[in-house]
Write a protein that holds these residues in place. Sequence first.
Motif, PDB file in Angstrom:
ATOM      1  N   GLU A   1       0.862  -1.179   0.000  1.00  0.00           N
ATOM      2  CA  GLU A   1       0.000   0.000   0.000  1.00  0.00           C
ATOM      3  C   GLU A   1       0.901   1.232   0.000  1.00  0.00           C
ATOM      4  N   PRO A   2       0.604   2.239  -0.841  1.00  0.00           N
ATOM      5  CA  PRO A   2       1.458   3.429  -0.941  1.00  0.00           C
ATOM      6  C   PRO A   2       1.757   4.090   0.407  1.00  0.00           C
TER       7      PRO A   2
ATOM      8  N   ILE B   1      14.412   4.412  -5.753  1.00  0.00           N
ATOM      9  CA  ILE B   1      13.343   3.426  -5.577  1.00  0.00           C
ATOM     10  C   ILE B   1      12.100   3.808  -6.386  1.00  0.00           C
ATOM     11  N   LEU B   2      11.746   5.092  -6.393  1.00  0.00           N
ATOM     12  CA  LEU B   2      10.587   5.524  -7.178  1.00  0.00           C
ATOM     13  C   LEU B   2      10.792   5.267  -8.664  1.00  0.00           C
ATOM     14  N   ILE B   3      12.021   5.460  -9.148  1.00  0.00           N
ATOM     15  CA  ILE B   3      12.328   5.234 -10.560  1.00  0.00           C
ATOM     16  C   ILE B   3      12.065   3.790 -10.953  1.00  0.00           C
ATOM     17  N   TYR B   4      12.395   2.864 -10.066  1.00  0.00           N
ATOM     18  CA  TYR B   4      12.267   1.454 -10.399  1.00  0.00           C
ATOM     19  C   TYR B   4      10.900   0.866 -10.059  1.00  0.00           C
ATOM     20  N   LEU B   5      10.053   1.651  -9.420  1.00  0.00           N
ATOM     21  CA  LEU B   5       8.687   1.199  -9.172  1.00  0.00           C
ATOM     22  C   LEU B   5       7.839   1.328 -10.433  1.00  0.00           C
ATOM     23  N   LYS B   6       6.668   0.659 -10.447  1.00  0.00           N
ATOM     24  CA  LYS B   6       5.694   0.925 -11.498  1.00  0.00           C
ATOM     25  C   LYS B   6       5.326   2.399 -11.404  1.00  0.00           C
TER      26      LYS B   6
ATOM     27  N   SER C   1       2.574   4.052 -11.835  1.00  0.00           N
ATOM     28  CA  SER C   1       1.359   4.359 -11.079  1.00  0.00           C
ATOM     29  C   SER C   1       1.618   4.296  -9.580  1.00  0.00           C
ATOM     30  N   GLN C   2       2.402   3.318  -9.144  1.00  0.00           N
ATOM     31  CA  GLN C   2       2.751   3.191  -7.726  1.00  0.00           C
ATOM     32  C   GLN C   2       3.636   4.355  -7.284  1.00  0.00           C
ATOM     33  N   ALA C   3       4.585   4.724  -8.147  1.00  0.00           N
ATOM     34  CA  ALA C   3       5.475   5.844  -7.833  1.00  0.00           C
ATOM     35  C   ALA C   3       4.686   7.137  -7.672  1.00  0.00           C
TER      36      ALA C   3
ATOM     37  N   LYS D   1       6.201  10.175 -16.998  1.00  0.00           N
ATOM     38  CA  LYS D   1       5.257   9.076 -16.790  1.00  0.00           C
ATOM     39  C   LYS D   1       4.650   9.139 -15.396  1.00  0.00           C
ATOM     40  N   ILE D   2       5.483   9.477 -14.407  1.00  0.00           N
ATOM     41  CA  ILE D   2       4.984   9.595 -13.042  1.00  0.00           C
ATOM     42  C   ILE D   2       4.082  10.819 -12.911  1.00  0.00           C
ATOM     43  N   LEU D   3       4.493  11.940 -13.496  1.00  0.00           N
ATOM     44  CA  LEU D   3       3.677  13.164 -13.446  1.00  0.00           C
ATOM     45  C   LEU D   3       2.295  12.931 -14.034  1.00  0.00           C
ATOM     46  N   ASN D   4       2.216  12.134 -15.088  1.00  0.00           N
ATOM     47  CA  ASN D   4       0.941  11.896 -15.763  1.00  0.00           C
ATOM     48  C   ASN D   4      -0.068  11.165 -14.888  1.00  0.00           C
TER      49      ASN D   4
END
Length: 331
Positions: A114-115, A133-138, A140-142, A201-204
């Motif tokens: 869970e986030p 770690i955020l870079i290597y996460l999916k 949407s999860q990041a 991708k994360i910003l979107n």
Amino acid sequence: MTLNGTKKSALLLMSIGADQASEVLKHLTPFEVQELVTSMINIHQFSNETLNTVLQECYSIFLKKNNSLSYSDENYISDVLNKTLGEKKGSILFNEMLEIRTIKNGIKKFNSMEPKKLVDLLKKEHPQILTTILIYLKKSQAAKVLSLLNEEKRAEIILRITKFNGIKESNLTDLKKIINNLLQRKNLLSSEEGGIKTAVKILNYLKIEYEKDILKKINMSDKNLNRKLIKEMFLFDNIINTDDKYIQCLIKNIEREKLYIALKGTSLLVRKKFFKNMNEEQAKKLSACLEKKSYISNIAIKNEQKLILMILKNILHHGFFKEKNLGKYYV
């Protein structure tokens, strides 16, 4: 079971013995050796039928084994590498591959958390560790994790992501130790790359309010980077990475004429993304129109593409299209 070329080659090397496998690897480039060894390390169990299928593609004379085969012998892989590269280089590469496997396995566990729990686990870590770690996460999860951070940290993390150029080999061991320490506190980690594309991708996936706030803060410190981020966010080709259900919702809420103009001059890959989300008759009509020669200015095409991206972002945030809120999606 479907295997790609690398996995087939890895399975073959696992079946022919360390001496022969090492002779094969001597003729490959360091990159090819690394790719094969990574696959070999991740091979667990294959039936005799799968093995025979692979062997038949190579040479039928290799068909000698009849039992189900279990491949997780790290000593075998280490032996192959030592015979191929020498004990010192073989040991270094083998340990590196094991570290990469540990990191990837750890990241998979982060994606399943869970986030909120993930943020609680990571909030005391250095911003660069959190960034990695955020870079290597999916993505949407990041984005979910990023949404739970304060405004200053969100902007800082996105800024760090844009400047991320990968993990140096010398830092793999340190990263593995960090991940292992985190896993001891709670289960965690997964895969990908850094840079502007990853940041976008994360910003979107973020709420538009957070996205605008981040871009505003980045613009204050680095106007050039802010322009690059916005430009990448509005690349129409990026639409191919969007889930089909959102494309289907977009098609229902866009006039056919506007969609036609937006798709003029786009790649076949982009067009197919829309065609497959229409019924057959609609797809044929649109395809036929696009094949006909007609003059449409680049400005008109860009304007319609931007509108479509705005509508799509609206859909991503709400799960459906809300026309009254469309104005706030202009950056």
